[in-house]
Design a protein around this motif. Sequence first.
Motif, PDB file in Angstrom:
ATOM      1  N   MET A   4      42.782  30.256  48.127  1.00  0.00           N
ATOM      2  CA  MET A   4      42.833  30.819  46.786  1.00  0.00           C
ATOM      3  C   MET A   4      44.072  30.254  46.101  1.00  0.00           C
ATOM      4  O   MET A   4      45.165  30.258  46.684  1.00  0.00           O
ATOM      5  CB  MET A   4      42.897  32.346  46.847  1.00  0.00           C
ATOM      6  N   THR A   5      43.918  29.764  44.871  1.00  0.00           N
ATOM      7  CA  THR A   5      45.019  29.088  44.185  1.00  0.00           C
ATOM      8  C   THR A   5      45.180  29.614  42.770  1.00  0.00           C
ATOM      9  O   THR A   5      44.229  29.594  41.977  1.00  0.00           O
ATOM     10  CB  THR A   5      44.776  27.568  44.151  1.00  0.00           C
ATOM     11  N   ASP A   6      46.382  30.112  42.471  1.00  0.00           N
ATOM     12  CA  ASP A   6      46.761  30.561  41.119  1.00  0.00           C
ATOM     13  C   ASP A   6      45.745  31.544  40.538  1.00  0.00           C
ATOM     14  O   ASP A   6      45.359  31.451  39.369  1.00  0.00           O
ATOM     15  CB  ASP A   6      46.915  29.356  40.182  1.00  0.00           C
ATOM     16  N   LEU A   7      45.344  32.505  41.337  1.00  0.00           N
ATOM     17  CA  LEU A   7      44.305  33.460  40.938  1.00  0.00           C
ATOM     18  C   LEU A   7      44.873  34.515  39.999  1.00  0.00           C
ATOM     19  O   LEU A   7      45.874  35.174  40.308  1.00  0.00           O
ATOM     20  CB  LEU A   7      43.748  34.135  42.195  1.00  0.00           C
ATOM     21  N   ILE A   8      44.198  34.680  38.868  1.00  0.00           N
ATOM     22  CA  ILE A   8      44.596  35.690  37.879  1.00  0.00           C
ATOM     23  C   ILE A   8      43.386  36.570  37.572  1.00  0.00           C
ATOM     24  O   ILE A   8      42.279  36.070  37.357  1.00  0.00           O
ATOM     25  CB  ILE A   8      45.115  35.033  36.584  1.00  0.00           C
ATOM     26  N   LYS A   9      43.612  37.888  37.574  1.00  0.00           N
ATOM     27  CA  LYS A   9      42.548  38.823  37.231  1.00  0.00           C
ATOM     28  C   LYS A   9      43.140  40.053  36.572  1.00  0.00           C
ATOM     29  O   LYS A   9      44.078  40.667  37.089  1.00  0.00           O
ATOM     30  CB  LYS A   9      41.768  39.250  38.484  1.00  0.00           C
ATOM     31  N   GLY A  10      42.574  40.408  35.414  1.00  0.00           N
ATOM     32  CA  GLY A  10      43.010  41.610  34.712  1.00  0.00           C
ATOM     33  C   GLY A  10      41.834  42.500  34.371  1.00  0.00           C
ATOM     34  O   GLY A  10      40.694  42.047  34.269  1.00  0.00           O
ATOM     35  N   PHE A  11      42.122  43.768  34.222  1.00  0.00           N
ATOM     36  CA  PHE A  11      41.140  44.748  33.773  1.00  0.00           C
ATOM     37  C   PHE A  11      41.732  45.447  32.559  1.00  0.00           C
ATOM     38  O   PHE A  11      42.692  46.219  32.681  1.00  0.00           O
ATOM     39  CB  PHE A  11      40.832  45.766  34.881  1.00  0.00           C
ATOM     40  N   VAL A  16      46.034  42.639  37.435  1.00  0.00           N
ATOM     41  CA  VAL A  16      46.112  43.056  38.835  1.00  0.00           C
ATOM     42  C   VAL A  16      46.536  41.904  39.735  1.00  0.00           C
ATOM     43  O   VAL A  16      47.392  42.065  40.612  1.00  0.00           O
ATOM     44  CB  VAL A  16      44.764  43.630  39.307  1.00  0.00           C
ATOM     45  N   LEU A  17      45.931  40.743  39.558  1.00  0.00           N
ATOM     46  CA  LEU A  17      46.333  39.544  40.290  1.00  0.00           C
ATOM     47  C   LEU A  17      47.067  38.628  39.324  1.00  0.00           C
ATOM     48  O   LEU A  17      46.556  38.289  38.264  1.00  0.00           O
ATOM     49  CB  LEU A  17      45.112  38.834  40.886  1.00  0.00           C
ATOM     50  N   ARG A  18      48.263  38.220  39.723  1.00  0.00           N
ATOM     51  CA  ARG A  18      49.154  37.521  38.794  1.00  0.00           C
ATOM     52  C   ARG A  18      49.539  36.136  39.304  1.00  0.00           C
ATOM     53  O   ARG A  18      50.716  35.793  39.401  1.00  0.00           O
ATOM     54  CB  ARG A  18      50.415  38.357  38.569  1.00  0.00           C
ATOM     55  N   GLY A  19      48.539  35.366  39.662  1.00  0.00           N
ATOM     56  CA  GLY A  19      48.816  34.022  40.164  1.00  0.00           C
ATOM     57  C   GLY A  19      48.846  33.967  41.677  1.00  0.00           C
ATOM     58  O   GLY A  19      49.746  33.375  42.277  1.00  0.00           O
ATOM     59  N   VAL A  20      47.843  34.578  42.328  1.00  0.00           N
ATOM     60  CA  VAL A  20      47.795  34.637  43.792  1.00  0.00           C
ATOM     61  C   VAL A  20      47.390  33.283  44.381  1.00  0.00           C
ATOM     62  O   VAL A  20      46.383  32.702  43.989  1.00  0.00           O
ATOM     63  CB  VAL A  20      46.789  35.718  44.258  1.00  0.00           C
ATOM     64  N   THR A  21      48.197  32.820  45.319  1.00  0.00           N
ATOM     65  CA  THR A  21      47.850  31.651  46.116  1.00  0.00           C
ATOM     66  C   THR A  21      47.891  32.083  47.582  1.00  0.00           C
ATOM     67  O   THR A  21      48.904  32.583  48.061  1.00  0.00           O
ATOM     68  CB  THR A  21      48.823  30.486  45.867  1.00  0.00           C
ATOM     69  N   LEU A  22      46.760  31.907  48.274  1.00  0.00           N
ATOM     70  CA  LEU A  22      46.617  32.401  49.639  1.00  0.00           C
ATOM     71  C   LEU A  22      45.827  31.407  50.473  1.00  0.00           C
ATOM     72  O   LEU A  22      44.787  30.907  50.049  1.00  0.00           O
ATOM     73  CB  LEU A  22      45.887  33.753  49.638  1.00  0.00           C
ATOM     74  N   HIS A  23      46.325  31.146  51.687  1.00  0.00           N
ATOM     75  CA  HIS A  23      45.676  30.234  52.625  1.00  0.00           C
ATOM     76  C   HIS A  23      45.242  31.028  53.846  1.00  0.00           C
ATOM     77  O   HIS A  23      46.070  31.687  54.477  1.00  0.00           O
ATOM     78  CB  HIS A  23      46.660  29.141  53.028  1.00  0.00           C
ATOM     79  N   VAL A  42      41.159  44.176  45.406  1.00  0.00           N
ATOM     80  CA  VAL A  42      40.689  43.250  44.366  1.00  0.00           C
ATOM     81  C   VAL A  42      40.659  41.827  44.908  1.00  0.00           C
ATOM     82  O   VAL A  42      39.730  41.055  44.628  1.00  0.00           O
ATOM     83  CB  VAL A  42      41.590  43.348  43.117  1.00  0.00           C
ATOM     84  N   LEU A  43      41.651  41.486  45.727  1.00  0.00           N
ATOM     85  CA  LEU A  43      41.702  40.154  46.336  1.00  0.00           C
ATOM     86  C   LEU A  43      40.473  39.912  47.209  1.00  0.00           C
ATOM     87  O   LEU A  43      39.842  38.856  47.138  1.00  0.00           O
ATOM     88  CB  LEU A  43      42.978  40.045  47.170  1.00  0.00           C
ATOM     89  N   VAL A  44      40.115  40.897  48.027  1.00  0.00           N
ATOM     90  CA  VAL A  44      38.957  40.751  48.918  1.00  0.00           C
ATOM     91  C   VAL A  44      37.663  40.632  48.117  1.00  0.00           C
ATOM     92  O   VAL A  44      36.778  39.844  48.468  1.00  0.00           O
ATOM     93  CB  VAL A  44      38.883  41.931  49.898  1.00  0.00           C
ATOM     94  N   LYS A  45      37.547  41.394  47.048  1.00  0.00           N
ATOM     95  CA  LYS A  45      36.337  41.309  46.223  1.00  0.00           C
ATOM     96  C   LYS A  45      36.179  39.922  45.607  1.00  0.00           C
ATOM     97  O   LYS A  45      35.052  39.440  45.408  1.00  0.00           O
ATOM     98  CB  LYS A  45      36.366  42.383  45.137  1.00  0.00           C
ATOM     99  N   HIS A  46      37.285  39.250  45.318  1.00  0.00           N
ATOM    100  CA  HIS A  46      37.210  37.867  44.843  1.00  0.00           C
ATOM    101  C   HIS A  46      36.802  36.929  45.971  1.00  0.00           C
ATOM    102  O   HIS A  46      36.049  35.970  45.772  1.00  0.00           O
ATOM    103  CB  HIS A  46      38.556  37.423  44.277  1.00  0.00           C
TER     104      HIS A  46
END
Length: 243
Positions: A4-11, A16-23, A42-46
């Motif tokens: 996951m790279t630079d993930l952004i999600k708002g409601f 809620v997600l502000r630039g998540v990068t996860l390996h 929210v991360l898992v739902k993505h």
Amino acid sequence: MIQMTDLIKGFGDTEVLRGVTLHVPRGGITVIIGGSGHGKSVLVKHMIGLLRPDAGSIVVDGDEITKIPERDMLRVRRKFGMLFQSAALFDSMNVYENVSFALNEHTRLPEAEIRERVHAKLALLGLHGLDEKSPSELSGGMKKRVGLARAIVLDPSIIIYDEPTTGLDPIMSENVDQMIVDAQEKLSVTSVVISHDMPSTFRIATHIAMIHEGRIIQEGSPDEFRRTDNPIVKRFVELGLSA
């Protein structure tokens, strides 16, 4: 396995997600830790394509899922199995019916082959002979195992565990942790565990990531988390181990 790279999600007005990068490395057990309300669910739902990000990319086993049409997402979701926090068994179904549910819904296998597959998964998890038991007749640990049998019956390559030790006593927590480790080794899957249980995390994790206020603030090995200089991570780990 998952990037996951630079993930952004708002409601609405809430980001809620502000630039998540996860390996998430292939073949290991990645534990995602963090406090309540910091974005784990929210991360898992993505990750499994139930939510689409406002920006950023998600690659699952080579598929960029933010660009896949919804009609094609079933193929990607078939790569996942999920064990919910409370096991989420169907109360009106016995053990066999719970575990065979996905095979009946998503395949056209003959009943004999479905029965063979279900019994193989139950035996793998030490649940032989429990076909006719109802969920109300099972202990908490047994329910977790039946839930895992249901999660792996379609032979997923990724298993997600949602707060698997929440509400369990220390002995039962250790048993569930061993179940996760055994499943990862026997099935050669990639495991993703959502947790705030630090003793459990250090028993099972090969890789840890901490999410805080919608960002991954540290990612690495269990030893790196034990030696961390990040004050937020350090406090979370120390309080979790002393609880």
